[in-house]
Design a protein around this motif. Structure first.
Motif, PDB file in Angstrom:
ATOM      1  N   GLY A 122       0.762  -1.318  -0.067  1.00 46.58           N
ATOM      2  CA  GLY A 122      -0.119   0.052   0.116  1.00 46.58           C
ATOM      3  C   GLY A 122       0.777   1.329  -0.218  1.00 46.58           C
ATOM      4  O   GLY A 122       0.159   2.435  -0.118  1.00 46.58           O
ATOM      5  N   MET A 123       2.326   1.257  -0.063  1.00 47.55           N
ATOM      6  CA  MET A 123       2.867   2.279   0.013  1.00 47.55           C
ATOM      7  C   MET A 123       2.899   3.052  -1.271  1.00 47.55           C
ATOM      8  O   MET A 123       2.581   2.586  -2.420  1.00 47.55           O
ATOM      9  CB  MET A 123       4.653   1.854   0.223  1.00 47.55           C
ATOM     10  CG  MET A 123       5.495   3.021   0.195  1.00 47.55           C
ATOM     11  SD  MET A 123       7.119   2.537   0.481  1.00 47.55           S
ATOM     12  CE  MET A 123       7.977   4.002   1.254  1.00 47.55           C
ATOM     13  N   GLN A 124       2.815   4.509  -1.191  1.00 47.27           N
ATOM     14  CA  GLN A 124       2.641   5.453  -2.579  1.00 47.27           C
ATOM     15  C   GLN A 124       3.777   6.019  -2.896  1.00 47.27           C
ATOM     16  O   GLN A 124       4.705   6.416  -1.995  1.00 47.27           O
ATOM     17  CB  GLN A 124       1.557   6.379  -2.067  1.00 47.27           C
ATOM     18  CG  GLN A 124       0.226   5.643  -1.654  1.00 47.27           C
ATOM     19  CD  GLN A 124      -0.953   6.718  -1.565  1.00 47.27           C
ATOM     20  OE1 GLN A 124      -1.014   7.591  -2.337  1.00 47.27           O
ATOM     21  NE2 GLN A 124      -1.716   6.716  -0.385  1.00 47.27           N
ATOM     22  N   SER A 125       3.897   6.203  -4.088  1.00 50.84           N
ATOM     23  CA  SER A 125       5.190   6.988  -4.725  1.00 50.84           C
ATOM     24  C   SER A 125       5.595   8.287  -4.084  1.00 50.84           C
ATOM     25  O   SER A 125       6.458   8.836  -4.062  1.00 50.84           O
ATOM     26  CB  SER A 125       5.004   7.073  -6.194  1.00 50.84           C
ATOM     27  OG  SER A 125       5.037   5.729  -6.890  1.00 50.84           O
ATOM     28  N   SER A 126       4.492   9.076  -3.516  1.00 49.44           N
ATOM     29  CA  SER A 126       4.262  10.310  -3.266  1.00 49.44           C
ATOM     30  C   SER A 126       5.301  10.573  -1.996  1.00 49.44           C
ATOM     31  O   SER A 126       5.810  11.393  -1.750  1.00 49.44           O
ATOM     32  CB  SER A 126       3.033  10.774  -2.754  1.00 49.44           C
ATOM     33  OG  SER A 126       2.599   9.947  -1.782  1.00 49.44           O
ATOM     34  N   LEU A 127       5.505   9.382  -1.226  1.00 48.33           N
ATOM     35  CA  LEU A 127       6.383   9.364   0.082  1.00 48.33           C
ATOM     36  C   LEU A 127       7.796   9.467  -0.383  1.00 48.33           C
ATOM     37  O   LEU A 127       8.583  10.316   0.032  1.00 48.33           O
ATOM     38  CB  LEU A 127       6.017   8.240   1.020  1.00 48.33           C
ATOM     39  CG  LEU A 127       4.603   8.059   1.426  1.00 48.33           C
ATOM     40  CD1 LEU A 127       4.377   6.835   2.187  1.00 48.33           C
ATOM     41  CD2 LEU A 127       4.382   9.226   2.298  1.00 48.33           C
TER      42      LEU A 127
ATOM     43  N   SER B 260       2.825  -1.670 -10.336  1.00 49.68           N
ATOM     44  CA  SER B 260       1.769  -1.772 -11.382  1.00 49.68           C
ATOM     45  C   SER B 260       1.268  -0.266 -11.460  1.00 49.68           C
ATOM     46  O   SER B 260       1.967   0.499 -10.768  1.00 49.68           O
ATOM     47  CB  SER B 260       0.471  -2.501 -10.734  1.00 49.68           C
ATOM     48  OG  SER B 260      -0.014  -1.684  -9.476  1.00 49.68           O
ATOM     49  N   GLN B 261       0.446  -0.054 -12.416  1.00 44.71           N
ATOM     50  CA  GLN B 261      -0.031   1.191 -12.565  1.00 44.71           C
ATOM     51  C   GLN B 261      -1.028   1.652 -11.659  1.00 44.71           C
ATOM     52  O   GLN B 261      -2.246   1.851 -11.942  1.00 44.71           O
ATOM     53  CB  GLN B 261      -0.472   1.449 -14.220  1.00 44.71           C
ATOM     54  CG  GLN B 261       0.648   1.440 -15.005  1.00 44.71           C
ATOM     55  CD  GLN B 261       1.716   2.294 -15.275  1.00 44.71           C
ATOM     56  OE1 GLN B 261       1.447   3.524 -14.379  1.00 44.71           O
ATOM     57  NE2 GLN B 261       2.565   2.372 -15.945  1.00 44.71           N
ATOM     58  N   SER B 262      -0.987   1.577 -10.459  1.00 44.20           N
ATOM     59  CA  SER B 262      -2.000   1.691  -9.488  1.00 44.20           C
ATOM     60  C   SER B 262      -1.649   3.103  -8.544  1.00 44.20           C
ATOM     61  O   SER B 262      -0.228   3.461  -8.359  1.00 44.20           O
ATOM     62  CB  SER B 262      -2.278   0.859  -8.605  1.00 44.20           C
ATOM     63  OG  SER B 262      -1.417   0.565  -7.442  1.00 44.20           O
ATOM     64  N   PRO B 263      -2.149   3.539  -7.734  1.00 43.80           N
ATOM     65  CA  PRO B 263      -1.802   4.616  -6.667  1.00 43.80           C
ATOM     66  C   PRO B 263      -0.900   3.997  -5.433  1.00 43.80           C
ATOM     67  O   PRO B 263      -0.155   4.732  -4.959  1.00 43.80           O
ATOM     68  CB  PRO B 263      -3.211   5.173  -6.061  1.00 43.80           C
ATOM     69  CG  PRO B 263      -4.140   4.681  -7.008  1.00 43.80           C
ATOM     70  CD  PRO B 263      -3.829   3.603  -7.754  1.00 43.80           C
TER      71      PRO B 263
ATOM     72  N   GLU C 178       5.733   5.098 -10.034  1.00 39.94           N
ATOM     73  CA  GLU C 178       6.088   6.516 -10.277  1.00 39.94           C
ATOM     74  C   GLU C 178       7.427   7.093  -9.899  1.00 39.94           C
ATOM     75  O   GLU C 178       8.020   8.037 -10.305  1.00 39.94           O
ATOM     76  CB  GLU C 178       4.748   7.232 -10.143  1.00 39.94           C
ATOM     77  CG  GLU C 178       4.799   8.620 -10.565  1.00 39.94           C
ATOM     78  CD  GLU C 178       3.328   9.361 -10.146  1.00 39.94           C
ATOM     79  OE1 GLU C 178       3.527  10.835  -9.947  1.00 39.94           O
ATOM     80  OE2 GLU C 178       2.266   8.907  -9.878  1.00 39.94           O
ATOM     81  N   ALA C 179       7.612   6.562  -8.375  1.00 36.59           N
ATOM     82  CA  ALA C 179       8.694   7.344  -7.740  1.00 36.59           C
ATOM     83  C   ALA C 179       9.824   6.815  -8.306  1.00 36.59           C
ATOM     84  O   ALA C 179      10.854   7.483  -8.541  1.00 36.59           O
ATOM     85  CB  ALA C 179       8.633   6.651  -6.399  1.00 36.59           C
ATOM     86  N   LEU C 180       9.941   5.694  -8.938  1.00 33.19           N
ATOM     87  CA  LEU C 180      11.202   5.226  -9.663  1.00 33.19           C
ATOM     88  C   LEU C 180      11.640   6.006 -10.903  1.00 33.19           C
ATOM     89  O   LEU C 180      12.570   6.499 -11.335  1.00 33.19           O
ATOM     90  CB  LEU C 180      11.115   3.727  -9.923  1.00 33.19           C
ATOM     91  CG  LEU C 180      11.123   2.657  -8.737  1.00 33.19           C
ATOM     92  CD1 LEU C 180      10.871   1.250  -9.386  1.00 33.19           C
ATOM     93  CD2 LEU C 180      12.695   2.746  -8.294  1.00 33.19           C
ATOM     94  N   GLU C 181      10.348   6.220 -11.549  1.00 32.17           N
ATOM     95  CA  GLU C 181      10.515   6.812 -13.034  1.00 32.17           C
ATOM     96  C   GLU C 181      10.773   8.559 -12.822  1.00 32.17           C
ATOM     97  O   GLU C 181      11.768   9.159 -13.312  1.00 32.17           O
ATOM     98  CB  GLU C 181       9.274   6.870 -13.791  1.00 32.17           C
ATOM     99  CG  GLU C 181       9.014   5.459 -14.291  1.00 32.17           C
ATOM    100  CD  GLU C 181       7.473   5.403 -14.769  1.00 32.17           C
ATOM    101  OE1 GLU C 181       6.523   6.389 -14.548  1.00 32.17           O
ATOM    102  OE2 GLU C 181       7.124   4.410 -15.535  1.00 32.17           O
TER     103      GLU C 181
END
Length: 816
Positions: free
Chosen positions: A710-715, A740-743, A748-751
């Motif tokens: 459940g960790m999000q890229s925003s962190l 995956s392409q999910s929230p 997204e953080a890696l990219e």
């Protein structure tokens, strides 16, 4: 509530056409000189100018070198190859056709192995064929000038299958192929001069649907432009397909000023070239003698050599890459080893001080005054203690400036250290006679005057006496040996308050805990150093800096052994840090800890006593081999057990004792012992303020993050926005995470991090080898540039990054 539109996952397919100019005396089909940089249109004749009645003749050297490359690329060598005419308008090729190969190229079905981001990959070679190069167009204002000197230059084209996925892989392949042709001696591979160029073909498609419509990017003259153009194209094509568009098959050019590709023309098919056999050239047929000559041109290739150097000499990845980048450097390296040089010491000097001198004088190693014999001689002087590191650097400078041998240099300048034991002993005897009170205090059990006497001996020798030998002979004269004991916070040096809580304290006067203990050697003295009052969990960058700085000083001065009393909570981090910094030191270093303050726990005193005895024995005989972390001089002793400093992991409490273990002990056999930080190469000891500032800077930009469901890229993005550029990610299994392409994904953080140049280092929450194997999510991590840390625990990986960053900063500041 609106639905989130998921982006589709696309797979990219990259194939390269690499053109290599061959270094022959003459052109491929005529006798004109093949030489770069001559006056325009001076190396031309009727054949390369395409004048009527002229006939081409195949250059034997060119075809032989072409077959040599094909053989090195594991191709099936054709017994017969045929030349054909490739027809279309060339402004800089007067014939309006190019003599090339199509139906029967000289080599097919080969492969090249590359290594990218810690993994090896095999890329298939479709074919190798020989052709003539076109001339050069020079655009000046509103006119174009033609230089036909390059027309007819032998050009080997190497065509890969579309086996590459990443623009970075393509860059690595170009660089590896450049090394191969230079190793073989068939080309200089100089992309700036046009000796090596590439056309890149790229297509994308939804994952699992195979090749898409390809786009070709022409005339790329650097591996960096190959990477940048392909990255742009993959992004451009993805955006088109995301909007429902179709990719048009076309040829594009790279605009380096705008960092984008631009349309050149709609791509031709092979039929458009109207290939037909060249009527003026017969087929070329190989024979045993020719193939034997091709075989004689083969050499050990760079990738194989890098693997051998890692396995045989213990070089790490960066060191092996540096040494094997040029064949002459690799040959020079082996000559030095055959002359008796230590491989790790040798690569350290070659990659730093020697390279600096080469840069300063604008030279390459091959044409410098530094021969392998001279470098071996200098390193032997250093190893023998006849000179120290700072003098060795000065000797190297004089070699480049005056073209002299090291022995001659130190003799002329009187730079040789005093290493003769009798000469040093004579100085020591004089100092002891001059300071009898200091001798009496030492023999009474006070170790503080030892440092005073060492300083007086060095002063009497004008700084030329070898420091470690001074300490050894002085200890022998005084009939004492000194261990350095650093009190570095934690419960072991704390005190218990009336309310039962432990607070920081000083571990002073260790002699009172060991008084009249018959197991401690009578000639042993202790130099106790208080490093600060803090509990282990309060450890700061300033504390680490002070510890590292102090150990630097002790090792430079010379020490029989260093004992560090530490807290338990952060012991794994400090132990790993010291392993990476000082693992290759000859001085034994032992960290020890206890759950309770020494003043109330007799078992803690027993453990401390055992640690001292283990350290003292290691100073005489070396540490016993634990068969898990290689020959590191740093160990940990807790609750009567000795552990490697590398991969130390807290486990649990049992019977009131805190137990540790070695992470991945079952698969861990050997690892690099340090972070390439050789303190003997420091020009001078950096000031504590300097060391502290480096640690503070590094720990502002290095972070350890545990991945959870459940960790999000925003962190992670927030950390990056705060200046973090090195992230140790503690993943699952062999290196997996939600991509995956999910929230609730870190994709997204890696990219985001990759675009900003952030480096990702991956460990696991489970014991096992992190190698990005088997899982599609692991493959995606690898694609985004993450580095698998193998058997490293998170604490060891975190400490490794800090040590590597520290070494890089010293190098940048010219301290190494």
């Amino acid at each position: 509530m609106g639905q989130i539109k998921e982006k589709r996952m696309y797979q990219s397919f990259i194939g390269l056409e690499i053109h290599v100019q061959l270094t022959t005396e003459s052109k491929v089909f005529c006798s004109c000189k093949n030489h770069f940089g001559d006056e325009p249109n001076t190396n031309v004749c009727p054949v390369c100018m395409g004048l009527p009645g002229s006939l081409p003749a195949l250059n034997e050297e060119a075809i032989k070198k072409s077959y040599a490359v094909a053989r090195a690329l594991n191709c099936r060598l054709s017994e017969e190859c045929v030349f054909e005419r490739k027809n279309y308008f060339y402004p800089d090729l007067p014939k309006n056709y190019q003599i090339s190969q199509f139906e029967k190229p000289l080599g097919t079905d080969g492969y090249i192995d590359i290594e990218f981001n810690g993994k090896k990959k095999r890329v298939r070679i479709h074919e190798c064929h020989l052709e003539e190069d076109a001339g050069k167009m020079v655009h000046a204002g509103d006119m174009s000038l033609l230089d036909f000197n390059r027309t007819g230059t032998p050009l080997l084209e190497i065509v890969t299958e579309p086996d590459l996925e990443l623009a970075e892989e393509a860059e690595v392949l170009i660089q590896e192929l450049r090394r191969i042709v230079r190793y073989l001696g068939v080309s200089d591979g100089n992309m700036e001069e046009g000796s090596m160029r590439a056309d890149a073909n790229v297509s994308i498609n939804p994952a699992g649907q195979g090749l898409g419509n390809k786009v070709e990017v022409k005339n790329l003259n650097s591996s960096r432009f190959v990477r940048k153009s392909l990255s742009f194209e993959i992004s451009r094509q993805s955006e088109i397909m995301e909007k429902g568009g179709t990719i048009v098959q076309e040829t594009r050019l790279w605009n380096e000023n705008r960092d984008q590709t631009e349309i050149m023309r709609t791509k031709e098919n092979a039929n458009d070239y109207r290939y037909f056999p060249e009527p003026d050239l017969p087929p070329f047929r190989t024979d045993k003698e020719f193939l034997s000559q091709v075989e004689d041109l083969q050499v050990e290739l760079p990738l194989s050599r890098r693997d051998r150097y890692r396995n045989d000499y213990g070089l790490n990845e960066l060191q092996a890459d540096f040494i094997c980048d040029e064949k002459f450097t690799a040959d020079f390296f082996e000559e030095c080893i055959q002359g008796g040089a230590d491989p790790l010491q040798l690569v350290s000097w070659l990659s730093s001080d020697v390279q600096k001198e080469l840069n300063r004088h604008g030279m390459v190693l091959e044409h410098s005054p530094l021969s392998s014999r001279r470098l071996v001689e200098m390193l032997q002087l250093l190893t023998q203690g006849r000179i120290h590191g700072k003098i060795a650097k000065q000797v190297l400078q004089v070699i480049f400036e005056e073209d002299k041998d090291p022995e001659t240099i130190i003799r002329e300048r009187n730079w040789e250290q005093i290493t003769d034991s009798s000469a040093i002993q004579e100085i020591i005897d004089g100092v002891l006679n001059d300071f009898p009170k200091a001798v009496q205090e030492i023999q009474a059990g006070d170790s503080k005057p030892v440092k005073f006497l060492i300083g007086k001996v060095m002063q009497a020798s004008s700084g030329r006496a070898e420091p470690k030998k001074v300490q050894q002979l002085l200890s022998s004269s005084l009939q004492v040996r000194t261990l350095d004991i650093l009190s570095f916070g934690g419960a072991i040096s704390g005190t218990r308050r009336g309310d039962g809580f432990i607070e920081p304290g000083d571990m002073l006067d260790i002699r009172k805990y060991l008084a009249r203990d018959g197991e401690i050697a009578a000639d042993l003295r202790f130099e106790e150093i208080q490093m600060g009052k803090f509990l282990s969990e309060e450890l700061s960058p300033e504390d680490w800096a002070a510890l590292v700085h102090r150990i630097f000083k002790l090792l430079k001065r010379g020490s029989n052994g260093i004992l560090i009393a530490h807290g338990t909570d952060t012991l794994a981090y400090t132990a790993a840090l010291l392993h990476w910094f000082f693992g290759s030191s000859n001085t034994p270093i032992l960290l020890t800890a206890a759950v309770n303050p020494l003043e109330e726990d007799s078992s803690g005193v027993d453990h401390l006593k055992n640690g001292i005895m283990e350290l003292e024995a290691a100073g005489r005989k070396g540490w016993p081999d634990l068969d898990v972390s290689g020959p590191s001089s740093v160990r940990v002793s807790v609750s009567g057990r000795v552990y490697p400093a590398y991969n130390l992991k807290f486990r649990n409490f049992e019977d009131g004792e805190q137990l540790f273990s070695t992470w991945n002990q079952n698969i861990l056999k050997k690892t690099e012992s340090n972070a390439d930080l050789d303190i003997d190469r420091l020009d001078e000891l950096p000031e504590l303020d300097y060391v502290t500032s480096i640690f503070e800077q590094i720990l502002k930009r290095v972070a350890l993050v545990k991945i959870y469901p459940g960790m999000q890229s925003s962190l992670i993005k927030a950390l990056i926005d705060q200046g973090v550029n090195c992230l140790v990610l503690e993943l699952y299994d062999s290196g997996t995470a939600n991509l995956s392409q999910s929230p609730f994904s870190i994709r997204e953080a890696l990219e985001y991090g990759k675009a900003k140049g952030v480096r990702f280092y991956c460990t696991s929450q489970q014991e096992g080898l992190v190698d990005f194997a088997d899982y599609v999510t692991s493959h995606q991590l690898w694609k985004e540039g993450a580095r698998a840390m193998g058997p490293d625990s998170s604490e060891s990986a975190f400490a490794r990054v800090i040590a590597e960053e520290f070494a890089a900063q010293l190098e940048k500041d010219d301290k190494l």
